[in-house]
Scaffold this active site. Structure first.
Site, PDB file in Angstrom:
ATOM      1  N   HIS A   1       0.524  -3.178  11.018  1.00 52.07           N
ATOM      2  CA  HIS A   1       1.674  -3.995  11.439  1.00 52.07           C
ATOM      3  C   HIS A   1       2.110  -3.706  12.879  1.00 52.07           C
ATOM      4  CE1 HIS A   1       1.948  -5.774   7.534  1.00 52.07           C
ATOM      5  NE2 HIS A   1       1.935  -4.581   6.991  1.00 52.07           N
TER       6      HIS A   1
ATOM      7  N   SER B   1       4.359  -6.274   2.696  1.00 48.30           N
ATOM      8  CA  SER B   1       3.037  -6.237   3.318  1.00 48.30           C
ATOM      9  C   SER B   1       1.998  -6.844   2.378  1.00 48.30           C
ATOM     10  CB  SER B   1       2.685  -4.797   3.709  1.00 48.30           C
ATOM     11  OG  SER B   1       1.488  -4.746   4.443  1.00 48.30           O
ATOM     12  N   LEU B   2       1.044  -6.057   1.901  1.00 47.60           N
ATOM     13  CA  LEU B   2       0.057  -6.516   0.930  1.00 47.60           C
ATOM     14  C   LEU B   2       0.711  -7.257  -0.236  1.00 47.60           C
ATOM     15  CD1 LEU B   2      -2.560  -6.297  -0.943  1.00 47.60           C
ATOM     16  CD2 LEU B   2      -1.615  -4.090  -1.595  1.00 47.60           C
TER      17      LEU B   2
ATOM     18  N   GLN C   1       0.826  -1.200   0.000  1.00 50.94           N
ATOM     19  CA  GLN C   1       0.000   0.000   0.000  1.00 50.94           C
ATOM     20  C   GLN C   1       0.865   1.257   0.000  1.00 50.94           C
ATOM     21  OE1 GLN C   1      -3.193  -0.349   2.773  1.00 50.94           O
ATOM     22  NE2 GLN C   1      -3.877   1.751   2.501  1.00 50.94           N
TER      23      GLN C   1
ATOM     24  N   GLN D   1       1.459 -11.628   9.758  1.00 51.52           N
ATOM     25  CA  GLN D   1       1.988 -10.364   9.232  1.00 51.52           C
ATOM     26  C   GLN D   1       1.025  -9.202   9.433  1.00 51.52           C
ATOM     27  OE1 GLN D   1       0.459  -8.906   5.644  1.00 51.52           O
ATOM     28  NE2 GLN D   1       2.019 -10.072   4.572  1.00 51.52           N
TER      29      GLN D   1
ATOM     30  N   ARG E   1      -9.062  -8.035   4.246  1.00 55.34           N
ATOM     31  CA  ARG E   1      -7.918  -7.624   5.069  1.00 55.34           C
ATOM     32  C   ARG E   1      -7.913  -6.114   5.261  1.00 55.34           C
ATOM     33  NH1 ARG E   1      -2.471  -6.080   3.738  1.00 55.34           N
ATOM     34  NH2 ARG E   1      -0.855  -6.943   5.113  1.00 55.34           N
TER      35      ARG E   1
END
Length: 311
Positions: free
Chosen positions: A198, A89-90, A9, A247, A114
């Protein structure tokens, strides 16, 4: 050896992927599948915005995934396949689609949920993220411990040497920034995000996503994929499921993930997705890495030529 890296993102922008969509039938099929799975015209939002809607976590995540997978498919159809993959991440979901562990339709549905669950975990305005520049990671972790008297604040992204992102409650972030500046940080930059991703504040989101992850079909990855949560390889479906769950509330060990790949002789990297954020980070992590920049290169022949030149 070649590693594909997939952005997270923050890389989104209106109009991304439109040139691919207009040129290739298979790309249109990918975008159309995303629209059908989600039940709303994501493609229209990706191409035309408005930007403030595209920036929303629940929209940005499936949008970036869709563009990244379209770019991956173009590479694949030109005979360019990675030896390993990682995602920020994503982007880990995009990497797992590329590795054959997740179907695209399942991934786009999961990242939509998510994003929704992550946004719902902390009310707007009550948490955020700050990039800390010019301090060692150990000092930032020590600063977070000192600031904890004001609330939750934790290290969230280890992006590259001298750049660590922290996440937490608003008051604790404010106190942490004061401490970091006293410790000699060059800059503390509040990020334009809507929640403290996170961090342990995302545990409610992880609990909501867990049953969805348990029900979806996940296969063993066909290539090594480095997980954010521990900078280690996930090689089985069970390890993939566990890494994706952890995560959400765990730190992104991006610097460590790239160092792991380089240590294992992956020295050619291509950022597969919108933007060039990861390429910039990798340059700061290692001078040994070779980067192939595909921005603007949409013709298959041009892409193949770039890779031959880099190799």
């Amino acid at each position: 050896m070649l590693a594909f890296v997939f952005p997270g993102q923050g890389s989104q922008q209106a109009g991304m992927g439109k040139d691919l969509y207009e040129r290739y039938d298979f790309v249109r099929e990918i975008f159309n599948q995303a629209d059908q799975v989600l039940g709303f015209p994501l493609t229209e939002l990706i191409f035309n915005g408005p930007e403030e809607e595209l920036q929303k976590t629940a929209n940005a995540q499936p949008a970036i995934l869709t563009v990244s997978v379209a770019m991956y498919e173009l590479l694949k159809r030109n005979g360019i396949q990675p030896d390993a993959a990682a995602g920020h991440s994503l982007g880990e979901y995009s990497a797992l689609v590329a590795a054959g562990a997740l179907r695209f339709g399942d991934a786009v549905r999961l990242v939509r949920l998510r994003g929704q669950y992550m946004q719902e975990a902390v009310p707007l305005g009550q948490g955020g993220m700050v990039a800390v520049l010019g301090l060692a990671a150990a000092d930032i972790q020590a600063g977070c411990r000192l600031a904890a008297e004001a609330g939750t604040v934790e290290t969230a992204n280890f992006n590259c040497p001298g750049q660590v992102v922290v996440a937490g409650e608003t008051a604790a972030l404010k106190r942490a920034m004061e401490i970091f500046k006293e410790m000699g940080a060059r800059r503390c930059i509040p990020l334009q995000v809507s929640a403290p991703f996170h961090s342990s504040l995302m545990l409610p989101a992880a609990r909501k996503l867990q049953p969805e992850l348990e029900q979806v079909e996940i296969k063993d990855p066909e290539i090594p994929v480095v997980a954010n949560i521990n900078a280690g390889y996930v090689r089985t479906a069970g390890e993939v499921r566990e890494a994706l769950l952890k995560q959400i509330s765990g730190a992104v060990l991006w610097e460590q993930s790239i160092q792991r790949l380089i240590a294992d002789s992956y020295n050619l990297f291509v950022e597969v997705g919108p933007g060039q954020v990861l390429a910039g980070l990798i340059k700061k992590i290692s001078k040994e890495a070779t980067l192939v920049n595909l921005q603007g290169e949409i013709e298959g022949e041009e892409i193949v030529a770039r890779f031959k030149e880099a190799r």
